[in-house]
Design an enzyme around this catalytic site. Structure first.
Site, mmCIF file in Angstrom:
data_model
loop_
_atom_site.group_PDB
_atom_site.id
_atom_site.type_symbol
_atom_site.label_atom_id
_atom_site.label_comp_id
_atom_site.label_asym_id
_atom_site.label_seq_id
_atom_site.Cartn_x
_atom_site.Cartn_y
_atom_site.Cartn_z
ATOM 1 C CE1 TYR A 187 -2.809 -3.191 1.255
ATOM 2 C CE2 TYR A 187 -4.363 -1.394 0.960
ATOM 3 C CZ TYR A 187 -4.105 -2.745 1.082
ATOM 4 O OH TYR A 187 -5.120 -3.635 1.019
ATOM 5 C CE LYS A 238 1.473 -17.458 1.546
ATOM 6 N NZ LYS A 238 1.157 -18.824 1.818
ATOM 7 C CG ASP A 245 -1.650 -19.959 3.461
ATOM 8 O OD1 ASP A 245 -0.927 -19.409 4.296
ATOM 9 O OD2 ASP A 245 -1.271 -20.897 2.750
ATOM 10 C CG ASP A 255 -7.644 -4.618 2.553
ATOM 11 O OD1 ASP A 255 -8.775 -4.461 3.050
ATOM 12 O OD2 ASP A 255 -7.326 -4.131 1.452
#
Ligand code: NAP
Length: 407
Positions: free
Chosen positions: A149, A219, A270, A294
């Site tokens: 972002y 991640k 995930d 988000d």
């Protein structure tokens, strides 16, 4: 005499008559704001017998600002946020084209509002796709200023993209980006400073509100030096600054009693999506990078009834902006129809942040009782058997009428 709120190191200093800024928002914003302000004023009046009162001060951002000043985000409004520190806002239309990517993202970046805080819990009676939505009660801390972002986003074939590809390809002859002219480039910066201050605010929150666990969501199995380092820096921070308050999940895996220490763990992003669906009660406070946050915050909100009642806050060291998490739903604008719950619950967060938890509690209980009685806006009514359909403003009144006499 009205007082100016001061925010120092992310904590509010508030008098009995604080000036709080509001941005009505676009589309459904004005309908929602009207309903919400009435609820906030009634709760504060009731909780403190008229001894405390918020002085609301409007600032113009978005389409209303454009119509009145020719700019989406006038400098005067930014100056007011800087001076008065505390604001609450409805949704803003993202301008299509032009220099502004998103007004929301711009506000977060201008005021360095690095912690996006989204509590997600179920209120009795809210229609949910889950069998046991009552097991869900998490607070998500999403880093707000870094990651993909941060605006380093370059179109394929642009001079910037070509330069970066050239630099990357010069690093290692065995590992090349093959499509030089047709590859868009986005950069994902994650710093120790940015990660640690966000994780620190999540641990401080857990301490303040008696939460039992903090999980770092990442991640890092793939992006080792961004997402992986985010997690490493979190553990480093906990060890350096919270050794007496925090214990790691690894240290209690053998069943050891954590005592009154907060358990710090980590999960791959995930996996977190399925964990929150299958074992939501094992999660408490989550701290994560911008993009993971988000996705996760919307998915989590859906589990407990959707964005219509999901609140949010963007908190920095010196300013804080509380906000609806849904958009401007333009097709419903001006119909006094939609659910004002997201701004109202953002106001609950704001009152807690101000230390006015008695008023916050009145609103939360009033909202829950109104929903339990099935007096709700269209979005819930269409999913509930035998519910009474209320307008946006009527739902606000129902919250006020359902506030308990004493908390
Ligand atoms: P949206 O405005 O959130 O609306 C999508 C749908 O969500 C609505 O059609 C409605 O569903 C439901 N919904 C939204 N708010 C609701 C409420 N208060 N009560 C009940 N239902 C509600 O999303 P969008 O149409 O994608 O975005 C419209 C504009 O908002 C865009 O310009 C976008 O950039 C902007 N936006 C702003 C923010 C923000 O300011 N924080 C956030 C997201 C998007 P049904 O049609 O099923 O009734």
């Amino acid at each position: 005499m009205a007082d100016i709120v001061k925010i120092v190191d992310g904590k509010a200093q508030v008098g009995d008559n604080p000036i709080v800024l509001f941005i009505e928002g676009d589309g459904i914003g004005p309908d929602i704001w009207r309903a919400s302000q009435a609820v906030f004023d009634a709760a504060v009046d009731k909780a403190y017998d008229g001894k405390r009162k918020i002085e609301w001060k409007e600032i113009l951002v978005g389409e209303k600002a454009l119509n009145q000043t020719g700019e989406y985000m006038p400098q005067e409004s930014l100056d007011l946020i800087k001076e008065y520190s505390l604001a609450i806002k409805g949704p803003l239309t993202t301008p299509v084209g032009g220099g502004i990517r998103s007004l929301n993202v711009a506000l977060r970046q201008i005021f360095d509002l690095y912690a996006c805080v989204r509590p997600v819990k179920w209120y009795k009676g809210v229609p949910s796709p889950m069998k046991r939505p009552d097991l869900f009660d998490i607070v998500l801390f999403r880093e707000n200023t870094e990651d993909v972002y941060s605006g380093f986003d370059y179109q394929a074939g642009s001079p910037e993209a070509l330069k970066i590809i050239e630099a990357v390809n010069s690093l290692n002859p065995d590992k090349q980006l093959p499509h030089i002219n047709t590859t868009g480039i986005g950069i994902k910066p994650i710093s120790a400073e940015g990660s640690k201050r966000l994780i620190k605010s999540s641990i401080e929150y857990a301490i303040k509100y008696g939460r039992k666990k903090v999980h770092l969501i990442h991640k890092g199995n793939i992006m080792k030096y961004t997402e992986g380092s985010f997690t490493d820096w979190g553990y480093e921070l906990a060890k350096a600054e919270y050794a007496d308050r925090v214990i790691t999940e690894e240290e209690v895996w053998d069943g050891a009693d954590p005592g009154d220490k907060i358990i710090l763990g980590n999960r791959i992003a995930d996996n977190t999506f399925q964990q929150l669906l299958l074992r939501p009660d094992e999660y408490d406070v989550l701290a994560t990078t911008n993009l993971n946050g988000d996705y996760l915050s919307d998915a989590a909100a859906a589990q407990v009834g959707g964005l219509g009642i999901a609140p949010g806050a963007n908190i920095g060291d010196n300013q804080a902006i509380f906000e609806a998490t849904h958009g401007t739903a333009p097709k419903y604008a001006g119909q006094d129809k939609v659910n004002p719950g997201s701004v109202i619950l953002s106001g609950v967060m704001m009152l807690e942040f101000m230390g006015w938890s008695e008023a916050a509690k009145l609103i939360e209980e009033g909202l829950e009782r109104a929903i339990e009685k099935k007096t709700v806006t269209y979005d819930f009514e269409r999913q509930m058997e035998g519910a009474t359909l209320l307008k946006c403003s009527e739902f606000g009144q129902a919250i006020v009428e359902n506030m308990p006499v004493k908390v």
